[in-house]
Motif scaffolding. Structure first.
Motif, short mmCIF file in Angstrom:
data_model
loop_
_atom_site.label_atom_id
_atom_site.label_comp_id
_atom_site.label_asym_id
_atom_site.label_seq_id
_atom_site.Cartn_x
_atom_site.Cartn_y
_atom_site.Cartn_z
N GLY A 172 40.42 34.69 102.76
CA GLY A 172 40.31 33.26 102.49
C GLY A 172 41.61 32.65 102.00
O GLY A 172 41.65 31.50 101.59
N ARG A 173 42.71 33.41 102.07
CA ARG A 173 44.03 32.91 101.71
C ARG A 173 45.07 33.86 102.29
O ARG A 173 44.73 34.92 102.83
CB ARG A 173 44.21 32.80 100.19
N VAL A 174 46.35 33.49 102.16
CA VAL A 174 47.44 34.31 102.70
C VAL A 174 48.31 34.77 101.55
O VAL A 174 48.70 33.98 100.69
CB VAL A 174 48.28 33.50 103.72
N PHE A 175 48.63 36.08 101.53
CA PHE A 175 49.44 36.66 100.46
C PHE A 175 50.88 36.75 100.93
O PHE A 175 51.33 37.77 101.44
CB PHE A 175 48.92 38.06 100.11
N GLU A 176 51.62 35.65 100.80
CA GLU A 176 52.99 35.60 101.29
C GLU A 176 53.97 36.04 100.22
O GLU A 176 54.01 35.51 99.13
CB GLU A 176 53.34 34.18 101.74
N GLY A 177 54.80 37.02 100.58
CA GLY A 177 55.91 37.43 99.74
C GLY A 177 55.50 38.15 98.48
O GLY A 177 56.32 38.39 97.60
N ALA A 178 54.21 38.46 98.29
CA ALA A 178 53.77 39.12 97.07
C ALA A 178 53.53 40.59 97.34
O ALA A 178 53.13 40.98 98.43
CB ALA A 178 52.49 38.48 96.55
#
Length: 364
Positions: A64-70
């Protein structure tokens, strides 16, 4: 957070082509340069950036979301960290921090993110204005001149911010990068971010001696005349962008743009619907009965002969091709629609009454 599929109006099973097609349609509709909703356009663009990327779309569909750069953005990231403050680890009583939310948590608790990109602090602001024009002005492209009190380039220093004869030097604090590093210690460890250099305000350079007129800004407030070309066929709420005519940037920075929203004044005779025009013309009972050829004026005040058919009824609409408003983005024009309205005389002469009495006897 908005549901990206709902934003684009497509189901979760939509193909890559369907997503692209929906995006193009909505982007065209809501683009700010065409008078659309800027906030809605950004939301549409954000949804497309996620759903058009296979990896991001996969993450979005799962979590339900995008984990960018984490860290931990791969498989298993949904499990997060379990910090059991005051309780034994693994008891499920601690704070469950998902890796993808770490940047947001840092922002909320400590007032800063894990990192911060360099911003263009020199660019001038955009300006938005409204302009009302007569309906007649939509028939052909026309240049209009306006006067705005805004930030303009300083003529003394030519926008550099430095007093003539002096130099602009590299900022000692950031060594010309416009950013400085900031380290903050927390109970989770030390976090580093880059912030805008407070010494040069992110520009990387400073005038050796600030200009006496603009105080080192490279710009001053001044009245400026600007010419705006209004294209034929423009309609209410359409936005016209004039590149580089917004506020001047700091110390030679790129100027902003000028956005002009158009409003069309109402006309006493003609009503506009899309690119078509509508008008009413009064005719007499005899003209309606016997037919006639009458003279009317078009929007551009040109005379036009209109043939009234024999036995026409009140409310009849006649179409005249190509006498409407020019199409904004293509060739050709709309049509002119003339509604014939039979005028009933209120004051009759003696002879007129006698003639009408005779017609009445004849059943007319």
């Amino acid at each position: 957070m908005a549901n990206y599929y709902q934003v684009l109006g497509v189901p979760q099973s939509a193909s890559e082509q369907d997503i692209k097609k929906a995006y193009r349609k909505l982007a065209h509709k809501y683009h700010p340069d065409k008078g659309g909703d800027e906030k809605k356009f950004k939301e549409i663009n954000e949804a497309y950036q996620i759903l058009s990327n296979k990896e991001k779309k996969s993450q979005y569909d799962r979590f339900g979301r995008v984990f960018e750069g984490a860290p931990g953005a791969g498989p298993g990231a949904e499990q997060g960290f379990d910090f059991g403050f005051g309780r034994g680890a693994g008891q499920g009583q601690g704070f469950d921090f998902g890796f993808g939310d770490l940047g947001d948590i840092m922002e909320e608790i400590f007032g800063f993110g894990v990192s911060q990109a360099k911003k263009d602090t020199k660019k001038g602001n955009n300006i938005r204005i409204d302009m009302e024009i007569p309906l007649e002005d939509t028939l052909k492209g026309e240049e209009k001149e306006i006067s705005l009190y805004k930030m303009v380039k300083c003529s003394r220093c030519a926008g550099t911010g430095a007093e003539p004869g002096t130099k602009v030097k590299e900022c000692f604090s950031c060594r010309g990068t416009g950013q400085v590093q900031q380290i903050k210690k927390t109970f989770l460890g030390s976090f580093t971010r880059f912030i805008i250099c407070p010494e040069c305000h992110g520009e990387g350079y400073k005038p050796e001696k600030p200009c006496n007129v603009c105080n080192g800004q490279g710009r001053i407030k001044k009245q400026e005349k600007i010419k705006i070309f209004i294209p034929a066929g423009v309609d209410t709420n359409q936005m016209i962008r004039v590149e580089g005519k917004g506020e001047a940037g700091r110390r030679g920075g790129k100027p902003g743009d000028l956005y002009c929203r158009i409003f069309i004044k109402s006309h006493p005779v003609f009503k506009r619907s899309g690119d078509d025009l509508y008008a009413k013309v009064l005719i007499s009972f005899s003209q309606a009965s016997l037919g006639d050829e009458i003279e009317i004026l078009t929007l551009d005040k040109k005379k036009l002969l209109l043939k009234v058919p024999t036995g026409v009824e009140s409310g009849k609409i006649l179409s005249i091709s190509g006498k409407g408003i020019p199409h904004f983005s293509s060739y050709g024009k709309g049509n002119l629609y003339v509604e014939l309205v039979i005028k009933t005389p209120k004051h009759l002469s003696k002879k007129q009454k006698e003639l009408l009495e005779e017609l009445k006897k004849e059943g007319i």
